[in-house]
Structures are given as structure tokens and as C-alpha cells.
Design a protein around this motif. Structure first.
Motif, PDB file in Angstrom:
ATOM      1  N   TYR A 235      42.974  36.032  36.529  1.00 54.66           N
ATOM      2  CA  TYR A 235      43.837  36.585  37.566  1.00 54.66           C
ATOM      3  C   TYR A 235      45.305  36.626  37.155  1.00 54.66           C
ATOM      4  N   GLY A 236      45.551  36.699  35.840  1.00 51.50           N
ATOM      5  CA  GLY A 236      46.909  36.894  35.341  1.00 51.50           C
ATOM      6  C   GLY A 236      47.447  38.250  35.767  1.00 51.50           C
ATOM      7  N   CYS A 237      46.539  39.177  36.077  1.00 52.67           N
ATOM      8  CA  CYS A 237      46.959  40.515  36.528  1.00 52.67           C
ATOM      9  C   CYS A 237      47.593  40.469  37.924  1.00 52.67           C
ATOM     10  N   ILE A 238      47.428  39.380  38.663  1.00 54.84           N
ATOM     11  CA  ILE A 238      48.081  39.262  39.970  1.00 54.84           C
ATOM     12  C   ILE A 238      49.597  39.198  39.767  1.00 54.84           C
ATOM     13  N   ASP A 239      50.030  38.271  38.928  1.00 52.62           N
ATOM     14  CA  ASP A 239      51.461  38.116  38.667  1.00 52.62           C
ATOM     15  C   ASP A 239      52.024  39.290  37.878  1.00 52.62           C
ATOM     16  N   ALA A 240      51.187  39.931  37.085  1.00 48.27           N
ATOM     17  CA  ALA A 240      51.640  41.029  36.219  1.00 48.27           C
ATOM     18  C   ALA A 240      51.474  42.389  36.884  1.00 48.27           C
ATOM     19  N   GLN A 241      51.235  42.423  38.188  1.00 49.00           N
ATOM     20  CA  GLN A 241      51.104  43.667  38.964  1.00 49.00           C
ATOM     21  C   GLN A 241      50.107  44.643  38.339  1.00 49.00           C
ATOM     22  N   GLY A 242      48.932  44.125  38.012  1.00 49.91           N
ATOM     23  CA  GLY A 242      47.866  44.971  37.493  1.00 49.91           C
ATOM     24  C   GLY A 242      47.763  45.014  35.990  1.00 49.91           C
TER      25      GLY A 242
END
Length: 169
Positions: free
Chosen positions: A58-65
Motif C-alpha cells: 500500500y505504498g501507492c496510498i502515500d504516492a497517489q497511485g
């Protein structure tokens, strides 16, 4: 004045120069000559592209996708988001899609869930051409899998002359 349509063709074969690329190239050439619309085509092949599995970090949460794994995913995701329509050309592997394409779909689905800016870009038309070793090699189940994944991603899957897509061997 004609409409402008961006069609992304994805060859899902891990092999360069195979049937999937040949079929995709012919389909894209045909689309470019479509009457009544300006069709801009973009082509992406998985051959030679490293796509790692989703880590569900879920690193894409902080990285906006944006995915935190440094490989070929982001370039394909960006092309997918730019497109109005997607055409998948897929070789059948064990009655299903190749693993590289499954890795892309897993990561795409997770990255889109957490990217609010991409939500308005998800409604796309998605078509599939599947190639197998013989007439009943799993082309239909592969096409159905892409249709299901397309609906999960908010796309509109379309069929060819048969009830669920275009298949070949």
C-alpha cells in the motif's frame, strides 16, 4: 471535425515477435484507418518488460497511485490511464493469462483504488484477442478473465463475433 480516440494495444506475450504481436499490429493498423474518428494508437509489449508481483504494501496510498516497485509497471499504467480504449493481445498460458499480465492487473487495481485523480479515467472500452495452441486451448476462459478484470477496473468489455471475444490458434 472528427473525434480523437486513444487506443492502447498491449501484447501480453513474454516473447518478442510472436503471434500476439503480429495480431496486435494488424489490429492497430486497422484501427488507425477507421472512418469517422481520429484514432491515435499506442503499443506496449510485455516482452522484455520486468513486472514484479504486487507486494500489497500500500505504498501507492502515500504516492497517489504511483507504485513503489521500480520496474516497467508505471510506464504501462501511465499509458493505460491515457487511453480511451484498450486492446489486449494475449497468448493462452495454462488456460489463462500470462503471469506478467496478472502482475500488471494486480498492481493496477491496487494503485487505482488509492488514486482519486484516476477514477474519472477508468471507464474505457476493453477488447481482447486470445491465441492458443489449438482450437480449445483456453482462449474463451482467457477472454472471460480479461472481461472480468476489465469490469473490476471500471471498464466496458466488448466482444467480437463470438459471444465473448476473438480467439485464434
Amino acid at each position: 471535425m472528427s473525434e480523437r480516440l486513444v487506443l492502447l494495444g498491449i501484447s501480453a506475450s513474454p516473447r518478442k515477435g510472436g503471434n500476439s504481436e503480429t495480431v496486435l499490429d494488424e489490429a492497430l493498423r486497422s484501427a488507425e484507418g477507421f472512418d469517422g474518428a481520429t484514432v491515435e494508437t499506442e503499443r506496449f509489449t510485455l516482452a522484455g518488460t520486468r513486472l514484479s508481483p504486487c507486494l500489497a504494501c500500500y505504498g501507492c496510498i502515500d504516492a497517489q497511485g504511483e507504485c513503489v516497485i521500480p520496474d516497467g509497471f508505471q510506464a504501462l499504467r501511465d499509458a493505460w490511464l491515457r487511453a480511451d480504449a484498450i486492446l489486449y493481445s494475449i497468448p493462452v498460458f495454462a488456460m489463462s493469462i500470462p503471469g506478467q499480465l496478472k502482475c500488471f492487473f494486480d498492481r493496477l487495481a491496487n494503485s487505482l483504488i488509492f488514486d482519486a485523480s484516476a477514477s474519472s479515467q477508468k471507464l474505457k472500452v476493453a477488447g481482447t484477442v486470445a491465441q492458443g495452441m489449438h482450437f480449445s486451448a483456453g482462449q474463451e476462459s482467457t477472454i472471460r478473465e480479461i472481461a472480468n478484470l476489465s469490469m473490476l477496473l471500471g471498464c466496458l468489455p466488448v466482444a467480437g463475433e463470438s459471444y465473448n471475444g476473438v480467439r485464434g490458434w
